[in-house]
Motif scaffolding. Structure first.
Motif, PDB file in Angstrom:
ATOM      1  N   GLN A 116       5.938  -9.879 -35.530  1.00 20.80           N
ATOM      2  CA  GLN A 116       4.999  -9.464 -36.564  1.00 20.80           C
ATOM      3  C   GLN A 116       5.512  -9.850 -37.947  1.00 20.80           C
ATOM      4  N   LYS A 117       6.785  -9.624 -38.206  1.00 23.05           N
ATOM      5  CA  LYS A 117       7.336  -9.906 -39.530  1.00 23.05           C
ATOM      6  C   LYS A 117       7.379 -11.399 -39.812  1.00 23.05           C
ATOM      7  N   VAL A 118       7.688 -12.202 -38.793  1.00 27.06           N
ATOM      8  CA  VAL A 118       7.654 -13.655 -38.975  1.00 27.06           C
ATOM      9  C   VAL A 118       6.235 -14.104 -39.312  1.00 27.06           C
ATOM     10  N   LEU A 119       5.259 -13.582 -38.598  1.00 29.19           N
ATOM     11  CA  LEU A 119       3.873 -13.974 -38.845  1.00 29.19           C
ATOM     12  C   LEU A 119       3.370 -13.492 -40.205  1.00 29.19           C
ATOM     13  N   LEU A 120       3.764 -12.287 -40.608  1.00 27.93           N
ATOM     14  CA  LEU A 120       3.362 -11.811 -41.940  1.00 27.93           C
ATOM     15  C   LEU A 120       3.974 -12.677 -43.036  1.00 27.93           C
ATOM     16  N   THR A 121       5.225 -13.086 -42.844  1.00 25.09           N
ATOM     17  CA  THR A 121       5.854 -13.980 -43.819  1.00 25.09           C
ATOM     18  C   THR A 121       5.099 -15.300 -43.884  1.00 25.09           C
ATOM     19  N   THR A 122       4.788 -15.848 -42.724  1.00 20.83           N
ATOM     20  CA  THR A 122       4.034 -17.109 -42.664  1.00 20.83           C
ATOM     21  C   THR A 122       2.681 -16.963 -43.331  1.00 20.83           C
ATOM     22  N   TRP A 123       1.977 -15.882 -43.019  1.00 19.41           N
ATOM     23  CA  TRP A 123       0.647 -15.653 -43.602  1.00 19.41           C
ATOM     24  C   TRP A 123       0.735 -15.529 -45.123  1.00 19.41           C
ATOM     25  N   THR A 124       1.720 -14.775 -45.608  1.00 18.08           N
ATOM     26  CA  THR A 124       1.850 -14.565 -47.053  1.00 18.08           C
ATOM     27  C   THR A 124       2.116 -15.887 -47.779  1.00 18.08           C
ATOM     28  N   PHE A 125       3.060 -16.676 -47.267  1.00 15.80           N
ATOM     29  CA  PHE A 125       3.348 -17.957 -47.909  1.00 15.80           C
ATOM     30  C   PHE A 125       2.163 -18.907 -47.806  1.00 15.80           C
ATOM     31  N   SER A 126       1.462 -18.878 -46.683  1.00 13.86           N
ATOM     32  CA  SER A 126       0.269 -19.717 -46.524  1.00 13.86           C
ATOM     33  C   SER A 126      -0.810 -19.300 -47.525  1.00 13.86           C
ATOM     34  N   ALA A 127      -1.041 -18.000 -47.660  1.00 11.03           N
ATOM     35  CA  ALA A 127      -2.047 -17.506 -48.601  1.00 11.03           C
ATOM     36  C   ALA A 127      -1.679 -17.862 -50.036  1.00 11.03           C
ATOM     37  N   LEU A 128      -0.394 -17.786 -50.366  1.00 17.27           N
ATOM     38  CA  LEU A 128       0.055 -18.180 -51.703  1.00 17.27           C
ATOM     39  C   LEU A 128      -0.139 -19.678 -51.926  1.00 17.27           C
ATOM     40  N   SER A 129       0.287 -20.492 -50.966  1.00  9.83           N
ATOM     41  CA  SER A 129       0.213 -21.942 -51.150  1.00  9.83           C
ATOM     42  C   SER A 129      -1.219 -22.460 -51.121  1.00  9.83           C
ATOM     43  N   ASN A 130      -2.109 -21.753 -50.430  1.00  9.06           N
ATOM     44  CA  ASN A 130      -3.519 -22.155 -50.380  1.00  9.06           C
ATOM     45  C   ASN A 130      -4.348 -21.526 -51.490  1.00  9.06           C
ATOM     46  N   GLY A 131      -3.700 -20.788 -52.369  1.00  7.62           N
ATOM     47  CA  GLY A 131      -4.400 -20.193 -53.499  1.00  7.62           C
ATOM     48  C   GLY A 131      -5.286 -19.015 -53.137  1.00  7.62           C
ATOM     49  N   LYS A 132      -5.048 -18.388 -51.985  1.00  8.82           N
ATOM     50  CA  LYS A 132      -5.855 -17.233 -51.578  1.00  8.82           C
ATOM     51  C   LYS A 132      -5.409 -15.948 -52.259  1.00  8.82           C
ATOM     52  N   ILE A 133      -4.104 -15.857 -52.533  1.00  9.86           N
ATOM     53  CA  ILE A 133      -3.580 -14.713 -53.280  1.00  9.86           C
ATOM     54  C   ILE A 133      -2.640 -15.241 -54.352  1.00  9.86           C
ATOM     55  N   ALA A 134      -2.418 -14.439 -55.377  1.00  6.79           N
ATOM     56  CA  ALA A 134      -1.494 -14.798 -56.455  1.00  6.79           C
ATOM     57  C   ALA A 134      -0.814 -13.522 -56.938  1.00  6.79           C
ATOM     58  N   PHE A 135       0.371 -13.672 -57.467  1.00  2.00           N
ATOM     59  CA  PHE A 135       1.092 -12.549 -58.045  1.00  2.00           C
ATOM     60  C   PHE A 135       1.094 -12.700 -59.553  1.00  2.00           C
ATOM     61  N   HIS A 136       0.844 -11.604 -60.231  1.00  2.00           N
ATOM     62  CA  HIS A 136       0.835 -11.597 -61.686  1.00  2.00           C
ATOM     63  C   HIS A 136       1.779 -10.514 -62.185  1.00  2.00           C
ATOM     64  N   ARG A 137       2.337 -10.744 -63.359  1.00  2.00           N
ATOM     65  CA  ARG A 137       3.263  -9.781 -63.947  1.00  2.00           C
ATOM     66  C   ARG A 137       2.604  -9.142 -65.161  1.00  2.00           C
ATOM     67  N   GLU A 138       2.639  -7.810 -65.189  1.00  2.00           N
ATOM     68  CA  GLU A 138       2.104  -7.066 -66.318  1.00  2.00           C
ATOM     69  C   GLU A 138       3.117  -7.080 -67.465  1.00  2.00           C
ATOM     70  N   GLU A 139       2.664  -6.682 -68.651  1.00  3.33           N
ATOM     71  CA  GLU A 139       3.574  -6.602 -69.799  1.00  3.33           C
ATOM     72  C   GLU A 139       4.738  -5.661 -69.517  1.00  3.33           C
ATOM     73  N   SER A 140       4.494  -4.634 -68.675  1.00  2.00           N
ATOM     74  CA  SER A 140       5.544  -3.670 -68.339  1.00  2.00           C
ATOM     75  C   SER A 140       6.604  -4.277 -67.433  1.00  2.00           C
ATOM     76  N   GLY A 141       6.320  -5.465 -66.875  1.00  2.00           N
ATOM     77  CA  GLY A 141       7.248  -6.099 -65.957  1.00  2.00           C
ATOM     78  C   GLY A 141       6.892  -5.892 -64.500  1.00  2.00           C
ATOM     79  N   ASN A 142       5.936  -5.000 -64.234  1.00  2.00           N
ATOM     80  CA  ASN A 142       5.517  -4.756 -62.856  1.00  2.00           C
ATOM     81  C   ASN A 142       4.639  -5.896 -62.352  1.00  2.00           C
ATOM     82  N   PHE A 143       4.747  -6.195 -61.061  1.00  2.00           N
ATOM     83  CA  PHE A 143       3.929  -7.218 -60.438  1.00  2.00           C
ATOM     84  C   PHE A 143       2.744  -6.581 -59.727  1.00  2.00           C
ATOM     85  N   TYR A 144       1.677  -7.338 -59.590  1.00  2.00           N
ATOM     86  CA  TYR A 144       0.579  -6.942 -58.727  1.00  2.00           C
ATOM     87  C   TYR A 144       0.007  -8.191 -58.088  1.00  2.00           C
TER      88      TYR A 144
END
Length: 136
Positions: free
Chosen positions: A66-94
């Motif tokens: 499960q963890k290998v597949l979640l890692t694969t899915w997350t990197f795939s979603a990031l590289s395909n532009g399906k999800i993105a991470f943003h940093r707030e002024e406070s330094g927190n990510f979402y």
């Protein structure tokens, strides 16, 4: 990555505690860690039915898959532009769902076990001989 469906079984020995509780599912969570114990925004989760007869070795092997597949899915979603991470002024990510900016939220709430992830998990489980663990 955490070997449970957070917030359940946060902390150490999540699989052992799930087995001791006779949990009906075994889950895994990809999340952005914060300062709390296994806290932070959830990116994706996966779950598999947990047979009563499951032992620690089998549960550990499935959790690893499960963890290998979640890692694969997350990197795939990031590289395909399906999800993105943003940093707030406070330094927190979402995390943001790029296809639907209205779904920009601090804690993602995607459908658990997206069909493509389930399909990959089933293929991997079959290749390892774990046919009793297939997701229907």
């Amino acid at each position: 990555l955490h070997p449970s469906l957070l917030p359940q079984y946060a902390g150490f020995h999540a699989i052992d505690r799930a087995l001791a509780d006779r949990a009906q599912v075994l889950g895994a969570t990809a999340h952005l860690a914060d300062d709390s114990t296994d806290g932070g925004p959830i990116i994706a989760q996966s779950l598999v039915p947990l047979p009563i007869s499951a032992d620690k070795v089998l549960a550990g092997n499935v959790s690893f898959c499960q963890k290998v597949l979640l890692t694969t899915w997350t990197f795939s979603a990031l590289s395909n532009g399906k999800i993105a991470f943003h940093r707030e002024e406070s330094g927190n990510f979402y995390c943001v769902g790029v296809d639907n900016p209205a779904q920009s939220f601090r804690i993602l709430n995607p459908p658990i076990s997206p069909p493509a992830l389930n399909e990959r998990l089933n293929r991997f489980l079959v290749s390892q001989g774990y046919t009793d663990w297939l997701i229907s």
